[in-house]
Write a protein that holds these residues in place. Structure first.
Motif, PDB file in Angstrom:
ATOM      1  N   GLN A 164       4.488   6.314   8.482  1.00 54.83           N
ATOM      2  CA  GLN A 164       3.462   6.484   7.452  1.00 54.83           C
ATOM      3  C   GLN A 164       2.400   5.391   7.517  1.00 54.83           C
ATOM      4  OE1 GLN A 164       5.174   6.910   3.555  1.00 54.83           O
ATOM      5  NE2 GLN A 164       5.934   8.981   3.958  1.00 54.83           N
ATOM      6  N   SER A 165       2.808   4.161   7.765  1.00 58.02           N
ATOM      7  CA  SER A 165       1.823   3.077   7.823  1.00 58.02           C
ATOM      8  C   SER A 165       0.880   3.255   9.008  1.00 58.02           C
ATOM      9  CB  SER A 165       2.531   1.724   7.905  1.00 58.02           C
ATOM     10  OG  SER A 165       3.393   1.670   9.034  1.00 58.02           O
ATOM     11  N   TYR A 166       1.407   3.733  10.146  1.00 54.01           N
ATOM     12  CA  TYR A 166       0.533   3.967  11.297  1.00 54.01           C
ATOM     13  C   TYR A 166      -0.439   5.114  11.020  1.00 54.01           C
ATOM     14  CZ  TYR A 166      -1.087   5.155  15.971  1.00 54.01           C
ATOM     15  OH  TYR A 166      -1.871   5.435  17.053  1.00 54.01           O
ATOM     16  N   MET A 167       0.067   6.208  10.422  1.00 58.12           N
ATOM     17  CA  MET A 167      -0.802   7.341  10.096  1.00 58.12           C
ATOM     18  C   MET A 167      -1.870   6.927   9.071  1.00 58.12           C
ATOM     19  SD  MET A 167       0.379   9.883  11.918  1.00 58.12           S
ATOM     20  CE  MET A 167      -0.162  11.390  11.143  1.00 58.12           C
ATOM     21  N   TYR A 168      -1.450   6.144   8.097  1.00 55.98           N
ATOM     22  CA  TYR A 168      -2.386   5.665   7.067  1.00 55.98           C
ATOM     23  C   TYR A 168      -3.467   4.786   7.683  1.00 55.98           C
ATOM     24  CZ  TYR A 168      -3.938   3.288   2.795  1.00 55.98           C
ATOM     25  OH  TYR A 168      -4.683   2.762   1.773  1.00 55.98           O
ATOM     26  N   LEU A 169      -3.052   3.897   8.600  1.00 52.67           N
ATOM     27  CA  LEU A 169      -4.003   3.017   9.274  1.00 52.67           C
ATOM     28  C   LEU A 169      -4.954   3.805  10.158  1.00 52.67           C
ATOM     29  CD1 LEU A 169      -4.840   0.050  10.058  1.00 52.67           C
ATOM     30  CD2 LEU A 169      -3.180   0.258  11.912  1.00 52.67           C
ATOM     31  N   LYS A 170      -4.422   4.781  10.885  1.00 51.25           N
ATOM     32  CA  LYS A 170      -5.206   5.511  11.876  1.00 51.25           C
ATOM     33  C   LYS A 170      -6.212   6.452  11.225  1.00 51.25           C
ATOM     34  CE  LYS A 170      -5.617   6.362  16.373  1.00 51.25           C
ATOM     35  NZ  LYS A 170      -5.910   5.290  17.358  1.00 51.25           N
TER      36      LYS A 170
ATOM     37  N   GLY B 257       0.797  -1.227   0.000  1.00 51.09           N
ATOM     38  CA  GLY B 257       0.000   0.000   0.000  1.00 51.09           C
ATOM     39  C   GLY B 257       0.824   1.269   0.000  1.00 51.09           C
ATOM     40  N   LEU B 258       1.967   1.279   0.697  1.00 52.44           N
ATOM     41  CA  LEU B 258       2.803   2.482   0.741  1.00 52.44           C
ATOM     42  C   LEU B 258       3.668   2.630  -0.501  1.00 52.44           C
ATOM     43  CD1 LEU B 258       4.016   2.490   4.463  1.00 52.44           C
ATOM     44  CD2 LEU B 258       2.119   3.753   3.449  1.00 52.44           C
TER      45      LEU B 258
ATOM     46  N   VAL C 223       0.676  -2.488  10.493  1.00 49.32           N
ATOM     47  CA  VAL C 223       1.846  -1.615  10.353  1.00 49.32           C
ATOM     48  C   VAL C 223       3.060  -2.415   9.889  1.00 49.32           C
ATOM     49  CG1 VAL C 223       3.511  -0.203  11.631  1.00 49.32           C
ATOM     50  CG2 VAL C 223       1.057   0.117  12.003  1.00 49.32           C
ATOM     51  N   LEU C 224       3.270  -3.600  10.497  1.00 47.49           N
ATOM     52  CA  LEU C 224       4.426  -4.419  10.120  1.00 47.49           C
ATOM     53  C   LEU C 224       4.296  -4.962   8.701  1.00 47.49           C
ATOM     54  CD1 LEU C 224       5.128  -6.428  13.414  1.00 47.49           C
ATOM     55  CD2 LEU C 224       6.347  -4.440  12.505  1.00 47.49           C
ATOM     56  N   VAL C 225       3.076  -5.332   8.301  1.00 45.48           N
ATOM     57  CA  VAL C 225       2.880  -5.863   6.947  1.00 45.48           C
ATOM     58  C   VAL C 225       3.166  -4.794   5.896  1.00 45.48           C
ATOM     59  CG1 VAL C 225       1.128  -6.660   5.307  1.00 45.48           C
ATOM     60  CG2 VAL C 225       1.287  -7.697   7.563  1.00 45.48           C
ATOM     61  N   MET C 226       2.649  -3.582   6.097  1.00 44.48           N
ATOM     62  CA  MET C 226       2.880  -2.511   5.125  1.00 44.48           C
ATOM     63  C   MET C 226       4.348  -2.083   5.111  1.00 44.48           C
ATOM     64  SD  MET C 226      -0.561  -0.206   5.610  1.00 44.48           S
ATOM     65  CE  MET C 226      -0.311   0.686   4.099  1.00 44.48           C
ATOM     66  N   THR C 227       4.995  -2.060   6.283  1.00 45.15           N
ATOM     67  CA  THR C 227       6.422  -1.741   6.338  1.00 45.15           C
ATOM     68  C   THR C 227       7.245  -2.809   5.630  1.00 45.15           C
ATOM     69  OG1 THR C 227       6.146  -0.571   8.437  1.00 45.15           O
ATOM     70  CG2 THR C 227       8.370  -1.279   7.877  1.00 45.15           C
ATOM     71  N   THR C 228       6.914  -4.070   5.901  1.00 45.24           N
ATOM     72  CA  THR C 228       7.625  -5.172   5.246  1.00 45.24           C
ATOM     73  C   THR C 228       7.410  -5.146   3.739  1.00 45.24           C
ATOM     74  OG1 THR C 228       7.295  -6.514   7.236  1.00 45.24           O
ATOM     75  CG2 THR C 228       7.967  -7.665   5.247  1.00 45.24           C
ATOM     76  N   GLY C 229       6.205  -4.769   3.305  1.00 42.09           N
ATOM     77  CA  GLY C 229       5.933  -4.681   1.869  1.00 42.09           C
ATOM     78  C   GLY C 229       6.819  -3.667   1.183  1.00 42.09           C
ATOM     79  N   THR C 230       6.993  -2.505   1.788  1.00 44.29           N
ATOM     80  CA  THR C 230       7.859  -1.480   1.193  1.00 44.29           C
ATOM     81  C   THR C 230       9.316  -1.919   1.203  1.00 44.29           C
ATOM     82  OG1 THR C 230       6.369   0.314   1.816  1.00 44.29           O
ATOM     83  CG2 THR C 230       8.658   0.899   1.411  1.00 44.29           C
ATOM     84  N   VAL C 231       9.755  -2.538   2.322  1.00 40.82           N
ATOM     85  CA  VAL C 231      11.136  -3.038   2.389  1.00 40.82           C
ATOM     86  C   VAL C 231      11.357  -4.121   1.337  1.00 40.82           C
ATOM     87  CG1 VAL C 231      12.813  -4.248   3.837  1.00 40.82           C
ATOM     88  CG2 VAL C 231      11.394  -2.446   4.817  1.00 40.82           C
TER      89      VAL C 231
END
Length: 464
Positions: free
Chosen positions: A125-131, A73-74, A164-172
């Motif tokens: 960003q993932s936390y802000m997007y989720l929230k 998503g990010l 948050v971890l899934v979206m962060t892992t996706g970008t990484v």
């Protein structure tokens, strides 16, 4: 053309690189359609107005679509943001500037710092997007599946961490894909990911165009795509692409001459060469900066307007500013857009182009510009030339940036169609395509084959 493609796939090493690149891009596109487990609906089903425009603009250079809450998503935007931050800091922070001069070791260290900063940006960003986008929803309604909510109609804290971890892992993972393409594939990995995201939107845009097309003359009626409208769109697309290619490859060649020196009975040096300066030195960065900056006021003032009563003066004032900054067809918006592009063109060129360093390199190599003494006069001359050609490049970027708005406003075609006639997407696609062609040509030339474009692929560029 088919013969050249046959030659590409007949070279084992080049075929392996091309197939690996295609395979990694296919993995990216598959992950693009895998949603987060706690999502019930996509944001585009409820988002409208400024939020929809915001998601559409960001998606162009993020290699993703924020309207679809997927594992990617990010997109790759956090990595690009981290790279830009370190590039800006490298020109003002002395330790980073010295690290850039250490060659390969310094580059690896900077890449390591960039990865760490990317993870931090992703977490935020993932936390802000989720929230604020998924849990609150763009229209006040949550996009979360009710089965994942607690008694307070909030997403369970454990699932928040998972998202948050899934979206962060996706970008990484996308960052890793780009690096694998750089090392084992062909072309610039991050740029290819962005271009793949842009080109993936073309079938949908063409489908919308064909779906609303009429096989009759409409007199160029706004909102109706007839035969004459289609002809204008095709001709305009060819002209815009030609202009983008011309300016992207355009160079100002400064004549240089190396000093003569005698060694034994032979005289060396004295050859005349050229120092190429790109017209569009800043690339696509000014449009990205300008469009990103213009997104903020519309969203911010729209949010502030929602905090007050609809019959109050503050609501009317904030709402007026939000509507003005969100109306892409308004004269004020486009004037501000072009002004910001000019500013960021000169700003980014000043950061990436150092005339003093270039002058010192010419002097150290025994090369000089005829009519200008090495040192201060050469530096001033290079700076003057760059200021002039940057003005041309900025004017071109400004024109390209507002072409989609002109097409959208005058012909009334959908913005998804008009967006392919200029702006960030077209510039990125053309730049990445030429970079890819030049990388392939370098492999062909090493094996005594002719390049794909012969002239442009071999490095011949328009001279101004």
């Amino acid at each position: 053309m088919f013969e050249k493609l046959r030659i590409i796939f007949s070279i084992p090493e080049l075929r392996k690189k091309v197939m690996l690149t295609i395979g990694l891009l296919a993995i990216y596109r598959i992950g693009f359609h895998i949603p987060l487990p706690m999502i019930a609906t996509n944001l585009d089903s409820g988002a409208g107005g400024g939020a929809a425009d915001f998601f559409e603009k960001v998606s162009v250079f993020a290699a993703s679509d924020l309207r679809q809450a997927t594992i990617f998503g990010l997109g790759i935007m956090p990595y690009i943001s981290a790279s830009i931050i370190f590039q800006l800091l490298g020109s003002v922070y002395k330790p980073l500037e010295e690290l850039k001069k250490e060659g390969e070791a310094g580059r690896k260290k900077l890449n390591e710092y960039t990865r760490y900063l990317t993870v931090v940006i992703c977490l935020v960003q993932s936390y802000m997007y989720l929230k604020f986008m998924l849990m609150a929803g763009s229209n006040g309604q949550s996009s979360i599946n009710p089965n994942f909510m607690n008694a307070n109609e909030q997403l369970f804290f454990g699932w928040q961490i998972v998202a948050v971890l899934v979206m962060t892992t996706g970008t990484v993972f996308l960052m890793w894909l780009g690096e694998q393409i750089d090392e084992y594939g062909i072309g610039n990995g991050i740029s290819l990911l962005i271009m793949a995201g842009i080109l993936a939107q073309m079938p949908k845009a063409l489908y919308e165009l064909v779906l609303g097309m009429k096989t009759e003359l409409t007199g160029l009626a706004k909102g109706q795509v007839g035969i004459e409208t289609l002809i204008i769109l095709v001709v305009l697309f060819v002209v815009v692409v030609f202009g983008v290619v011309f300016i992207t490859l355009g160079q100002r060649k400064i004549p240089t001459q190396s000093a003569k020196f005698t060694r034994g009975r032979r005289v060396y040096g004295g050859t005349r060469q050229h120092l190429p300066l790109r017209i569009n030195q800043a690339g696509v960065m000014p449009i990205i900066f300008a469009s990103s900056l213009l997104m903020i006021p519309g969203v911010l003032f729209g949010f502030l307007a929602g905090q007050f009563a609809s019959d109050g003066s503050l609501f009317r004032g904030f709402n007026l500013i939000s509507l003005t900054m969100s109306d892409q067809t308004s004269y004020f918006f486009n004037l501000l857009y072009v002004g910001l592009i000019f500013f960021f063109c000169y700003f980014w060129t000043a950061i990436t182009f150092n005339p003093k360093e270039m002058s010192d390199n010419l002097r150290d190599s025994g090369t000089f510009i005829p009519g200008y003494r090495p040192g201060r006069r050469t530096t001033d001359y290079l700076e003057k030339v760059m200021v002039r050609i940057t003005y041309v490049g900025a004017a071109f970027l400004g024109l390209i940036a507002i072409v989609p708005t002109i097409v959208y406003g005058s012909l009334g075609v959908p913005y998804s169609i008009a967006g392919f006639y200029g702006g960030t997407g077209l510039l990125i696609a053309v730049s990445v395509a030429f970079d890819l062609v030049q990388k392939i040509d370098s492999h062909l030339v090493m094996r005594n084959y002719r390049g794909l474009l012969e002239g442009a692929g071999g490095g011949t560029s328009p001279v101004v």
